[in-house]
Structure formats: C-alpha cells, structure tokens
Write an enzyme that holds these catalytic residues in place. Structure first.
Site, short mmCIF file in Angstrom:
data_model
loop_
_atom_site.label_atom_id
_atom_site.label_comp_id
_atom_site.label_asym_id
_atom_site.label_seq_id
_atom_site.Cartn_x
_atom_site.Cartn_y
_atom_site.Cartn_z
N HIS A 179 0.86 -1.20 0.00
CA HIS A 179 0.00 0.00 0.00
C HIS A 179 0.89 1.24 0.00
CE1 HIS A 179 -3.26 2.64 0.57
NE2 HIS A 179 -3.86 2.11 1.62
N HIS A 182 -2.74 6.82 -0.82
CA HIS A 182 -3.69 7.40 0.14
C HIS A 182 -3.07 8.12 1.33
CE1 HIS A 182 -6.90 4.38 -1.45
NE2 HIS A 182 -6.53 5.27 -2.35
N TYR A 184 -0.57 7.39 3.23
CA TYR A 184 0.04 6.60 4.30
C TYR A 184 1.57 6.63 4.15
CZ TYR A 184 -4.74 5.33 5.33
OH TYR A 184 -6.08 5.39 5.66
C1 FNR Z 1 -11.38 2.21 1.35
N1 FNR Z 1 -10.26 2.24 0.52
C2 FNR Z 1 -9.09 1.61 0.92
N2 FNR Z 1 -8.00 1.62 0.11
C3 FNR Z 1 -6.89 0.94 0.44
O1 FNR Z 1 -5.93 0.95 -0.34
N3 FNR Z 1 -6.82 0.25 1.62
C4 FNR Z 1 -7.84 0.22 2.51
O2 FNR Z 1 -7.74 -0.43 3.57
C5 FNR Z 1 -9.02 0.94 2.18
N4 FNR Z 1 -10.10 0.99 3.01
C6 FNR Z 1 -11.30 1.56 2.60
C7 FNR Z 1 -12.43 1.46 3.42
C8 FNR Z 1 -13.64 1.97 2.99
C9 FNR Z 1 -14.86 1.80 3.85
C10 FNR Z 1 -13.72 2.63 1.73
C11 FNR Z 1 -15.04 3.18 1.23
C12 FNR Z 1 -12.61 2.74 0.94
C13 FNR Z 1 -10.38 2.72 -0.86
C14 FNR Z 1 -10.99 1.64 -1.75
O3 FNR Z 1 -10.08 0.56 -1.93
C15 FNR Z 1 -11.39 2.19 -3.15
O4 FNR Z 1 -10.23 2.65 -3.80
C16 FNR Z 1 -12.43 3.28 -3.03
O5 FNR Z 1 -13.54 2.84 -2.27
C17 FNR Z 1 -12.92 3.76 -4.39
O6 FNR Z 1 -13.54 2.71 -5.08
P1 FNR Z 1 -15.16 2.67 -5.21
O7 FNR Z 1 -15.72 2.49 -3.85
O8 FNR Z 1 -15.57 3.97 -5.84
O9 FNR Z 1 -15.40 1.46 -6.12
#
Ligand code: FNR
Length: 362
Positions: A179, A182, A184
């Site tokens: 990862h 985002h 991090y």
């Molecule tokens: C996330 N996302 C996310 N990304 C990641 O790299 N690691 C994570 O642990 C998480 N956790 C997470 C929790 C929740 C509740 C949400 C809504 C999102 C981001 C996720 O992987 C994804 O990139 C986004 O939700 C955008 O995609 P959708 O929802 O538009 O299909």
C-alpha cells in the site's frame, strides 16, 4: 479489446475475470491481538467470486497501525487467524492478496505507548483517525505531529515489510499488495508535501522514491516479483495529503516499478475522494511507463470499466463500495444489476450488521 469477463493473469495468479474486490478497511478485527475475526472469514468467503480479493489494509508492525481494530500480519497469532480466512476463500474457489499497510502519521499516540507516530518528516499535520473511546466505541481524534523516522527506523521498517511478506505467504495468501497510496507512510515519503528530509530519502524524486523501492525490493526478495502488486495514488487528496501535482513523480515511479516485473500496478484514482478525475492522457502515459498489468480503481461503473479495458489502458478493475453492498458483485455486473446500496454508517467498526448481511441474488 478485453472485457470485464475475460480471464487475466496477474503475475503468478490467473484470474477467471477482471472484477477485483478493492482493499477495504472495516475495523472489525479482534482486540487486543488485532487478529482477523471469524466474521471476517464469512465476509471474505461471501465475496470469493471476485477475480481477486485484495484484503483490507493489514499492518506490518505496531508502528504501522493507525485505526482501532484493524488486523495485523506481524505476530504468529495474526498469521494463524489469516490462515483460516485464506483457506476458506480458497475452498470457496477464490484468490486473495494481503494488502501490506503502514499508516505512518495517520495514527495516534495511544497506539504507540504515548509516543507520536512516525513519518518522513515531523511536520504539523491536520487529519483525523479513529481510536477506541472510553465507552469502547469508535471515536474520531486529531492525529498528532509525527516524529521523523531515523535511518535506523527506516531500515527497521523495510525489515518489517519483509517479515510481513514471509508471514503473508505462510498465512496462505496468493499475493501481497504494497500500500503506497492514500497518504500513508510510503506516500508520505513519495510526496514533497509531507517529505522535507535532507538525507538520501528526501529532496529529488529518486530520493523520495527510495523507501518505496527498498520496500518493493525487500518484499520481492522475500517471495517473488510475480507475487507482488503495489497500490499508488500519485494525484489527489487523501488523508490530509494534498498533492495535485504528483502525476509526473507517479509516472517516474511507474517506470522504476516496470523494471521490477511485478504482478500488477494498482492505480487508485482521486475522484472518489474529492480529487479531480484522471484524464486518458495520463492513463496512456502510465500505460507507456508500466507495460505490466494495471488495475484501475475509484468510482468505476461497468461502463467506465469496459471503456478503459477496451482502450487497453487498464487490465482489471477494483470495485470498493459496490463490493461492500454486493457480495456477488461479479454476477450482478454480468446481469446488469440489480445492486444493493451500501450504507456508510456501517463501513467502519461494529459487527455483522452492514458487514455480512447484504443479500446475494436469489
Ligand atoms: C477504502 N479504501 C481503501 N483503500 C486501500 O488501499 N486500503 C484500505 O484499507 C481501504 N479501506 C477503505 C475502506 C472503505 C470503507 C472505503 C469506502 C474505501 C479505498 C478503496 O479501496 C477504493 O479505492 C475506493 O472505495 C474507491 O472505489 P469505489 O468504492 O468507488 O469502487
């Protein structure tokens, strides 16, 4: 021209189709050991028809933790708990990657015996995270100013990723996903907004990439490049890290990653989190920089997925919120719906409600 329902191979792993479950933190691990719970096994098994499941962010060390009740992959107990999940997903016909996570400054001193969290630089930082409140329930709190990782701390962090990879393999995962997105830790080093270091890990784009590439090299060395993916979000605003000019650095990093023959590059696009939408010019440049498999993610619809797959700009698509609400999302995409609506009130923390009770199609 490829489509969502054609097979694709990501490194050592063959997927029957291209609908991937995005990594989703749900904050339902079991305290105090931060182990994957029995409920999470049920949750992942329900979603085993995904071409690939990418697990929720899973911390590589205690320093890597930033939210209450997120699972880790740095103790024997955590490995054993994950083994139950991966065995059950495999028995249900699925494949699952472990997302290796270090939150860096998106954390709180209560997770670190009162010490501030670590980051690239000790810059004041305005963002919030979630800790356990006095009533045991999730409570939003401000993140403190972090401490800058020392050279020794950096070496230890790389070692933590290596150990986590050995553990993920031992726990039965098919792949690991680093990862680096985002806002991090790895992203905090990549971005000049959060990285003001004047040593070999700061300054030039090459220096800012150094930690991420050292982690990639340690992780591939611990397993094999064809078992390693990486998630990036070079452009956008995530977790208080606002880097709208990160595109060029992202392309440079993609070029470095391309030389390492990884299983895939996972691009998290910014528009779902309030950033600008990526354009096809950027996608084409990314494709040119990284010829291996690219997974696109972020506010994808079936239409957007088919268009970008058809144009050859991506090879698979990860869906996040749609997978929370639709355990059988591939079947629903195939039939054009109907789709359950996700309930954001139950995304983070809690029990079965909003986790394992979304219905599959009859
Ligand atoms: C996330 N996302 C996310 N990304 C990641 O790299 N690691 C994570 O642990 C998480 N956790 C997470 C929790 C929740 C509740 C949400 C809504 C999102 C981001 C996720 O992987 C994804 O990139 C986004 O939700 C955008 O995609 P959708 O929802 O538009 O299909």
């Amino acid at each position: 021209m490829s489509t969502l329902f054609e097979p694709v191979t990501l490194g050592a792993v063959a997927l029957p189709h291209r609908v991937v479950m995005a990594p989703l933190t749900r904050m339902r691990a079991t305290p105090p050991g931060d182990t994957a719970s029995e409920l999470s096994r049920e949750y992942y098994v329900q979603r085993a028809s995904a071409g690939l499941i990418v697990s929720e962010g899973t911390q590589v060390s205690t320093w890597g933790k930033g939210y209450m009740d997120t699972p880790g992959i740095h103790t024997l107990e955590q490995v054993a708990a994950w083994r139950e999940v991966t065995d059950a997903v495999h028995a249900a016909g699925g494949r699952i990657a472990a997302q290796l996570w270090h939150v860096g400054r998106v954390s709180h001193e209560s997770f670190h015996d009162g010490e501030p969290p670590v980051s690239a630089s000790a810059l004041p930082y305005r963002n919030r995270t979630t800790v356990r409140g006095e009533d045991g329930r999730p409570q939003r709190v401000n993140c403190p100013t972090p401490q800058a990782l020392t050279a020794r701390g950096i070496a230890q962090t790389v070692e933590d990723y290596r150990r986590a990879t050995v553990n993920a393999r031992e726990a039965g995962f098919d792949l690991v996903e680093i990862h680096a997105a985002h806002g991090y830790l790895l992203h905090q080093f990549l971005s000049p907004v959060s990285n003001h270091r004047d040593d070999a890990y700061g300054g030039s784009v090459e220096n800012r990439e150094r930690l991420t590439l050292e982690v990639v090299d340690a992780v591939t060395d611990a397993w094999s490049a064809d078992r390693v993916g990486i998630r990036v979000s070079p452009v956008g605003k995530f977790n208080g890290l606002e880097d709208l000019g990160g595109g060029e650095a992202g392309l440079h990093l993609a070029g470095e990653l391309a030389r390492r023959d990884l299983a895939y590059l996972h691009l998290s696009e910014p528009d779902w989190a309030g950033g600008p939408a990526l354009d096809d010019d950027f996608r084409a440049r990314l494709r040119a920089a990284f010829p291996g498999p690219i997974i696109g993610a972020g506010a994808y619809t079936a239409e957007k997925a088919e268009r970008l797959l058809g144009a050859g700009l991506i090879d698979a698509v990860a869906f996040g919120r749609a997978f929370i609400a639709n355990p059988d999302l591939p079947a629903r995409l195939r039939s054009g719906g109907p789709f359950n609506e996700p309930d954001p009130a139950t995304f983070y923390g809690g029990g079965a409600e909003g986790y394992v009770d979304y219905p599959a199609l009859g």
